[in-house]
Write a protein that holds these residues in place. Structure first.
Motif: not given
Length: 792
Positions: A192-193, A195, A197, A373, A377, A389
């Motif tokens: 999952k991408p 996000a 921070s 990604e 993670e 990003p």
């Protein structure tokens, strides 16, 4: 590619044994080279905890340890340098059996009782590390079996992949294959991408978009690389033959094994400005992670900042920008490099890395973001930090374009020899993530996924169907054909018969290249322009042969240089005369002899071969098609042959070939210090013969006359024999030249030829008057044509 069987089965677990899985993978084209247990055979080893240590009273290097197995405490004497209180280690208790049939018993070491043994990884045959005790995680359950805790009932499976199957250099690719083979569900990793921070980014420029059409980067700050890599990750890496280094490097390696995308982590503080993907400047220096300094060439793709090169793209990172214990901020890279651009670069610098191995074979061009990604993670989970990003630069024009492929049911049946059910075709291709659309009439439009860029033709899809369905399951069908017997011409000899004839005459068959060194071509055919190859294998194999002799003479040289003093070789094959326009290709039969006339032996003469030995072999070939009398030997010239020992072989006045001795100058140029004799004949003329015809044997006696004729020494014996045949009449059954003499009693410019003539009538006895009259007529004709006289 090495991987853990347990890791693979955590993704897809067909209900088959290890042996069956290995066999099926091999039959599907993923050949298994080795299956290696991840640990040795042992029992009775548990997770132990060192409660305390004290110095051995009588040994400086030994310590007396109190070790717990969760329920009891044992005194163990240990000499490992890293033993310390609080450490969790493999503890072999009394009665344990270690690899090498070693059983643990109570013992005394320098007078102190020891109840068990603390083990290194090497003693359990888990790895070659023998520097100290194998340290386990702080949360390892004390008293648990080491085999269960570390899941050591596993095997590392090594597969050898063909260069087009780069998609299987990952657990994702292997699980996909196994799922398709067994119609088993596959649990792919859920990515999952992440996000962002923080807002930190670094600019990216693609200055060589054809070599690197896609590049992604991400800043991750405040990581703690002092945190250890989790044991489960270390073990999966180890079982894939990758050594654990630190958490950042281990995670990028893990994602490479898991998804197939090589990645790299830079120390963000070492990057000056942004990232520039460019070609190296000629001679630019880069110190690699292994400490080696290389001078880069201009055709090498590099990852650079605004001041210097940081890494050799797709091969290895630079030392100064690599992560270390002091690193707190990372720049994570995930890119697609064109396999042609990076092919051979690692090897040219004396390198080979897991990344280059994958990039040279091709990496999924759509995988980079998913890998980014996944790595983010894992980094955040293991070493913490804040992620920025993802920055991505893409040159769409330079990314691979995969066109749909049309698949036809009738073509599948034709290629595989069986009719495959449409649902089975769709299932197998869909399991490999091909997008299959059917028109309902036995045709499919198949979209090719980005990880299978090697598929572009219909036969590629049929190959996939065949290997997944199982080659052993394909039906065995014998070819069907109308095998009517062919008419065999009795007027033609066959090449196998000619080969057998030469072998019976002590020759050995040679097979040489059709292309030769242009220098050799010039030696055998001076002044003739050879037909040259546009892309030769090497400079000394650039010209097409116009004769079989250069190859045979080279084979002769090879044998003579290896102390084979008696050589007799022959070859059949094409020669190429002329240029592309008007090129003449002819099948030829050629031979070469050198050395003794007979093999060495007490009963054999030790004479060397001469021209007439070769001529006798050629005459035997000419007689094989029952047309020996249609060939003639006449004096000839050839630039490769001795001017005084060369004969043209003619048939009805047309040149058929040559027989002769190798020219002395040519022999000297080739380093041959002994006489060499050669022949070469046009095969088409050699095999064309006459229909054998039976003649009834006569019951009446033969009549023989011998003539000794003195002629000029330049008169060919063949001309004399031809005249005799013309004048001797139809009852002549045999004509032999049995003696040639030059010397005392003969004119120095002349020679004596002794011939024997035999007549035999089929229905009566010939009388002397008939034979004498014919003999006189022969002598008169010879005298008139050649000024021949009877020798007195």
């Amino acid at each position: 590619m090495k991987f853990s069987e347990q890791w693979l089965r955590s993704w897809v677990n067909p209900q088959v044994s290890r042996d069956e899985l290995v066999a099926r993978l091999s039959m599907a084209g993923l050949e298994v080279d080795a299956v290696i247990p991840v640990a040795g055979v042992f029992s009775g080893v548990v997770v132990g905890e060192v409660l305390s240590t004290e110095q051995h009273p009588d040994a400086d290097k030994l310590r007396v340890c109190q070790v717990s197995n969760g329920s009891e405490t044992f005194q163990v004497v240990c000499g490992a340098p890293n033993v310390r209180p609080g450490l969790k280690i493999p503890f072999a208790m009394i009665g344990a059996e270690l690899p090498g049939d070693f059983k643990i018993k109570k013992a005394k070491l320098r007078g102190v009782e020891s109840n068990g043994m603390l083990c290194s990884a090497k003693e359990l045959e888990i790895s070659d590390d023998n520097a100290g005790l194998m340290e386990l995680a702080a949360d390892a359950p004390v008293g648990a079996s080491i085999r269960d805790y570390l899941e050591l009932d596993d095997a590392s499976i090594e597969i050898g992949l063909t260069p087009n199957r780069g998609d299987c250099l990952s657990l994702t690719g292997l699980a996909r294959e196994v799922g398709a083979l067994y119609a088993a569900p596959v649990t792919f990793v859920d990515v999952k991408p992440v996000a962002p921070s923080i807002d930190d980014i670094r600019s990216i420029e693609l200055l060589a978009p054809s070599a690197c059409p896609r590049y992604l980067g991400r800043v991750i700050r405040n990581v703690d690389l002092s945190k250890p890599t989790p044991l489960w990750m270390v073990e999966r890496l180890r079982r894939s033959d990758i050594r654990s280094i630190d958490a950042a490097v281990d995670i990028t390696n893990y994602v490479m094994l898991e998804l197939g995308q090589p990645m790299h982590a830079f120390d963000l503080d070492e990057i000056k400005g942004g990232i520039r993907v460019r070609m190296a400047e000629e001679g630019e220096k880069l110190v690699l992670l292994d400490g080696q300094e290389v001078a880069l060439r201009g055709d090498t793709l590099v990852i650079a900042d605004h001041e210097r090169a940081l890494a050799m793209a797709g091969v290895m990172g630079g030392e100064h920008s690599g992560v270390s214990e002091k690193t707190r901020d990372l720049f994570l890279e995930s890119a697609f490099f064109d396999n042609i651009a990076v092919a051979g670069k690692a090897r040219s610098y004396g390198l080979h890395t897991d990344a280059s191995h994958r990039y040279e074979r091709g990496v999924d061009f759509a995988l980079a973001r998913r890998a980014m990604e996944r790595a983010t993670e894992l980094l955040l989970q293991i070493v913490g930090g804040q992620a920025g990003p993802v920055t991505e630069q893409v040159s769409e024009a330079h990314l691979p374009k995969l066109e749909p492929v049309v698949l036809r049911a009738e073509r599948v049946e034709q290629m595989l020899g069986m009719k495959m059910d449409a649902t089975e075709i769709e299932r197998l291709l869909s399991a490999l993530e091909f997008q299959v659309k059917s028109d309902g009439e036995g045709r499919w439009t198949v979209g090719v996924p980005s990880h299978r860029f090697d598929v572009s033709l219909e036969v590629d899809l049929i190959e996939e169907l065949g290997r997944l369905y199982g080659y052993t399951r394909l039906p065995v069908r014998y070819p069907q054909a109308r095998l009517a017997p062919n008419n065999k011409s009795e007027t033609q000899a066959e090449l196998p018969a000619l080969r057998r004839l030469l072998i019976a005459r002590d020759y050995q068959e040679a097979i040489t290249y059709s292309f030769i060194d242009p220098k050799w071509f010039e030696l055998f055919h001076p002044g003739v322009k050879p037909l040259t190859l546009a892309n030769p294998i090497s400079a000394d194999m650039a010209a097409m042969r116009a004769s079989l002799w250069p190859g045979l003479v080279k084979a002769l040289q090879h044998n003579l240089n290896r102390q084979q003093t008696r050589v007799r070789l022959f070859e059949s094959g094409l020669r190429f005369v002329g240029q592309l326009e008007g090129l003449k290709q002819e099948n030829m039969l050629a031979g070469v002899i050198c050395g003794g006339r007979q093999p060495e032996g007490w009963a054999n003469v030790r004479d060397n071969v001469d021209f007439f030995d070769m001529k006798a072999d050629v005459e035997a070939l000419l007689a094989s098609a029952s047309a020996a009398d249609s060939f003639t030997f006449v004096p000839g010239e050839h630039p490769a042959l001795h001017p005084g020992q060369t004969a043209r072989v003619e048939r009805e006045g047309e040149l058929v070939g040559y027989v002769g001795a190798l020219h002395p100058e040519l022999a000297k140029a080739l380093g041959l210090d002994r006489p060499v004799y050669l022949f070469e004949l046009v095969l088409g003329e050699l095999v064309r013969g006459r229909l054998p015809k039976f003649s009834e044997l006569s019951r009446f006696p033969e009549v023989r006359r011998d003539l000794a004729l003195v002629v000029n020494r330049d008169v060919p014996a063949e001309s004399i024999l031809a005249t005799i045949r013309e004048e001797a009449g139809e009852w002549l059954t045999d004509l032999r030249l049995f003696d040639v003499y030059q010397g005392k009693g003969i004119d120095p410019l002349g020679k004596s030829l002794a011939v024997g003539l035999t007549w035999q009538h089929p229905s009566r006895t010939l009388n002397d008057d008939e034979v004498n009259a014919t003999t006189l007529q022969i002598v008169a004709s010879l005298e008139q044509r050649f000024n021949a006289t009877l020798r007195k």
